[in-house]
Design an enzyme around this catalytic site. Structure first.
Site, PDB file in Angstrom:
ATOM      1  N   GLU A  47       5.499  42.424  14.995  1.00 38.88           N
ATOM      2  CA  GLU A  47       6.648  41.580  15.340  1.00 38.88           C
ATOM      3  C   GLU A  47       7.825  41.850  14.420  1.00 38.88           C
ATOM      4  OE1 GLU A  47       5.140  37.541  15.567  1.00 38.88           O
ATOM      5  OE2 GLU A  47       4.062  38.022  17.422  1.00 38.88           O
ATOM      6  N   CYS A  94       3.790  45.443  21.248  1.00 38.44           N
ATOM      7  CA  CYS A  94       2.445  44.932  21.554  1.00 38.44           C
ATOM      8  C   CYS A  94       1.368  45.885  21.014  1.00 38.44           C
ATOM      9  CB  CYS A  94       2.261  44.804  23.051  1.00 38.44           C
ATOM     10  SG  CYS A  94       3.169  43.443  23.804  1.00 38.44           S
ATOM     11  N   GLU A 131      -1.229  47.129  22.530  1.00 38.96           N
ATOM     12  CA  GLU A 131      -1.553  48.227  23.452  1.00 38.96           C
ATOM     13  C   GLU A 131      -0.519  49.346  23.328  1.00 38.96           C
ATOM     14  OE1 GLU A 131      -1.240  45.007  24.034  1.00 38.96           O
ATOM     15  OE2 GLU A 131      -2.465  44.330  25.723  1.00 38.96           O
TER      16      GLU A 131
HETATM   17  N1  THU Z   1       1.065  40.760  22.654  1.00 36.28           N
HETATM   18  C1  THU Z   1       0.371  41.940  22.604  1.00 36.28           C
HETATM   19  O1  THU Z   1       0.231  42.549  21.535  1.00 36.28           O
HETATM   20  N2  THU Z   1      -0.137  42.421  23.764  1.00 36.28           N
HETATM   21  C2  THU Z   1      -0.016  41.820  24.982  1.00 36.28           C
HETATM   22  O2  THU Z   1      -0.435  42.368  25.987  1.00 36.28           O
HETATM   23  C3  THU Z   1       0.598  40.498  25.060  1.00 36.28           C
HETATM   24  C4  THU Z   1       1.300  40.015  23.859  1.00 36.28           C
HETATM   25  C5  THU Z   1       1.636  40.235  21.407  1.00 36.28           C
HETATM   26  C6  THU Z   1       3.140  40.270  21.365  1.00 36.28           C
HETATM   27  C7  THU Z   1       3.444  39.159  20.383  1.00 36.28           C
HETATM   28  O3  THU Z   1       3.410  39.698  19.068  1.00 36.28           O
HETATM   29  C8  THU Z   1       2.288  38.184  20.529  1.00 36.28           C
HETATM   30  O4  THU Z   1       1.274  38.897  21.228  1.00 36.28           O
HETATM   31  C9  THU Z   1       2.647  36.935  21.286  1.00 36.28           C
HETATM   32  O5  THU Z   1       3.170  37.213  22.519  1.00 36.28           O
END
Ligand code: THU
Length: 133
Positions: free
Chosen positions: A44, A53, A55
């Site tokens: 983040e 994210c 993935e």
């Molecule tokens: N997030 C992921 O890493 N992968 C996803 O498929 C959905 C969301 C993360 C983004 C953010 O840092 C946190 O989860 C909350 O949305």
């Protein structure tokens, strides 16, 4: 590489998550056809929209190492009901394998296996030849 091992690697990557704004840690472990595994976590940023994210981190790590033949990916959160990848991550995965196997897992060991084609049947695809009406 069996399911439990791949989940274990995703859990390890999840422990590296930088998620002070959402307090929601995600880990991913991506298996390639050659048997290599690339992991990722969510990263983040104070400028929230710059968040990456888990993935996407794993895909970037694999592609950076010259690997694009993806077979399966484990995604781990601490939600009681293991969470599927967000829409953006579905599109990111579809770039390389429209029907990749996805292991949705949580830190308590629960998991469900789905195919990307089930979650995301119609990705944005094939720019060539599609603009003619
Ligand atoms: N997030 C992921 O890493 N992968 C996803 O498929 C959905 C969301 C993360 C983004 C953010 O840092 C946190 O989860 C909350 O949305």
């Amino acid at each position: 590489m069996d399911t439990d091992e791949l989940i274990k690697l995703a859990v390890r990557a999840r422990n590296c998550s930088h998620s002070p704004y959402s307090n929601f840690s995600v880990g991913a472990a991506l298996l390639t056809k050659s048997g290599a595994v690339f992991t990722g976590c969510n990263v983040e940023n104070k400028s929230f929209r710059l968040t990456i994210c888990a993935e996407q981190s794993a895909v970037a790590a694999a592609v950076s190492a010259g690997e694009r033949d993806f077979v399966r990916i484990a995604v781990v959160t601490d939600l009681a009901k293991p969470a599927p990848p967000c829409g953006a991550c579905r599109q990111t995965l579809a770039e390389f394998n429209k029907d990749i196997e996805i292991i949705l897992a949580n830190t308590a060991g629960a998991h469900e296996i789905v195919k990307l084609g089930q979650l995301f049947p119609r990705p944005f695809d094939d720019l060539e030849g599609t603009h003619a009406v």
